[in-house]
Design a protein around this motif. Sequence first.
Motif, mmCIF file in Angstrom:
data_model
loop_
_atom_site.group_PDB
_atom_site.id
_atom_site.type_symbol
_atom_site.label_atom_id
_atom_site.label_comp_id
_atom_site.label_asym_id
_atom_site.label_seq_id
_atom_site.Cartn_x
_atom_site.Cartn_y
_atom_site.Cartn_z
ATOM 1 N N LEU A 87 0.821 -1.215 0.000
ATOM 2 C CA LEU A 87 0.000 0.000 0.000
ATOM 3 C C LEU A 87 0.855 1.266 0.000
ATOM 4 N N LEU A 88 1.903 1.278 0.812
ATOM 5 C CA LEU A 88 2.784 2.444 0.860
ATOM 6 C C LEU A 88 3.490 2.665 -0.479
ATOM 7 N N ALA A 89 3.930 1.581 -1.102
ATOM 8 C CA ALA A 89 4.592 1.698 -2.405
ATOM 9 C C ALA A 89 3.622 2.229 -3.454
ATOM 10 N N ALA A 90 2.407 1.693 -3.476
ATOM 11 C CA ALA A 90 1.408 2.167 -4.440
ATOM 12 C C ALA A 90 1.079 3.642 -4.207
ATOM 13 N N ALA A 91 0.920 4.020 -2.952
ATOM 14 C CA ALA A 91 0.629 5.424 -2.633
ATOM 15 C C ALA A 91 1.786 6.327 -3.033
ATOM 16 N N ALA A 92 3.008 5.882 -2.801
ATOM 17 C CA ALA A 92 4.176 6.683 -3.171
ATOM 18 C C ALA A 92 4.255 6.852 -4.684
ATOM 19 N N PHE A 93 3.936 5.802 -5.439
ATOM 20 C CA PHE A 93 3.954 5.904 -6.900
ATOM 21 C C PHE A 93 2.886 6.874 -7.395
ATOM 22 N N VAL A 94 1.691 6.797 -6.824
ATOM 23 C CA VAL A 94 0.618 7.726 -7.214
ATOM 24 C C VAL A 94 1.009 9.158 -6.870
ATOM 25 N N ASP A 95 1.501 9.363 -5.658
ATOM 26 C CA ASP A 95 1.909 10.702 -5.239
ATOM 27 C C ASP A 95 3.057 11.234 -6.091
ATOM 28 N N LEU A 96 3.981 10.362 -6.444
ATOM 29 C CA LEU A 96 5.101 10.775 -7.275
ATOM 30 C C LEU A 96 4.636 11.159 -8.675
ATOM 31 N N PHE A 97 3.662 10.426 -9.210
ATOM 32 C CA PHE A 97 3.108 10.784 -10.522
ATOM 33 C C PHE A 97 2.460 12.166 -10.458
ATOM 34 N N ILE A 98 1.646 12.393 -9.435
ATOM 35 C CA ILE A 98 0.985 13.702 -9.277
ATOM 36 C C ILE A 98 2.030 14.807 -9.127
ATOM 37 N N LEU A 99 3.061 14.551 -8.344
ATOM 38 C CA LEU A 99 4.119 15.535 -8.158
ATOM 39 C C LEU A 99 4.823 15.854 -9.476
ATOM 40 N N CYS A 100 5.162 14.832 -10.238
ATOM 41 C CA CYS A 100 5.867 15.042 -11.514
ATOM 42 C C CYS A 100 5.026 15.871 -12.483
ATOM 43 N N VAL A 101 3.766 15.550 -12.593
ATOM 44 C CA VAL A 101 2.889 16.284 -13.506
ATOM 45 C C VAL A 101 2.724 17.727 -13.042
ATOM 46 N N ALA A 102 2.441 17.913 -11.766
ATOM 47 C CA ALA A 102 2.231 19.269 -11.249
ATOM 48 C C ALA A 102 3.509 20.109 -11.349
ATOM 49 N N TRP A 103 4.637 19.509 -11.041
ATOM 50 C CA TRP A 103 5.903 20.217 -11.063
ATOM 51 C C TRP A 103 6.232 20.704 -12.466
ATOM 52 N N GLU A 104 6.125 19.837 -13.443
ATOM 53 C CA GLU A 104 6.531 20.188 -14.804
ATOM 54 C C GLU A 104 5.438 20.896 -15.598
ATOM 55 N N TRP A 105 4.223 20.906 -15.081
ATOM 56 C CA TRP A 105 3.130 21.541 -15.819
ATOM 57 C C TRP A 105 2.910 22.980 -15.358
ATOM 58 N N PHE A 106 2.762 23.156 -14.027
ATOM 59 C CA PHE A 106 2.402 24.502 -13.598
ATOM 60 C C PHE A 106 3.124 25.017 -12.349
ATOM 61 N N ILE A 107 3.679 24.187 -11.500
ATOM 62 C CA ILE A 107 4.318 24.708 -10.286
ATOM 63 C C ILE A 107 5.635 25.408 -10.628
ATOM 64 N N SER A 108 6.539 24.689 -11.292
ATOM 65 C CA SER A 108 7.840 25.265 -11.625
ATOM 66 C C SER A 108 8.432 24.569 -12.850
#
Length: 130
Positions: free
Chosen positions: A13-34
């Motif tokens: 569960l922790l690994a799956a959550a980390a992968f989902v969170d990492l995907f969201i972070l990557c998209v948000a980071w490269e799309w609109f945050i910075s």
Amino acid sequence: MDKLILNKNPYQLLAAAAFVDLFILCVAWEWFISPLRPGGSWLILKGIPLLFAIPGIWKGKVYTMQWASMMILLFVTEGLVRIMESGANFWLALLETVLATTAFICLLIYLKPIKKEAKNLAKNNKESSS
């Protein structure tokens, strides 16, 4: 839904959550945050391999977890390289490094008993065939 989650290994569960969170972070980071370039960059595509791993990790597929544990090291490396940047990029890189490292460690902990059992089974099969 609760039974579905309760039947899973906590490291899975922790690994799956980390992968989902990492995907969201990557998209948000490269799309609109910075993003590297104003308006977003093609680095947003780096999150796609994470999407291929998430279903297999959720289902507990050993092969998926094995290749995902090697792939996630690319995100650890990127986070460590980009942690030298300043401002928001420092904090985003730190978060990426923490999430990727958490996913890696959880996958290894989940896979260790499975690999041990496979080695014992192979050893027993070798002894019985001799």
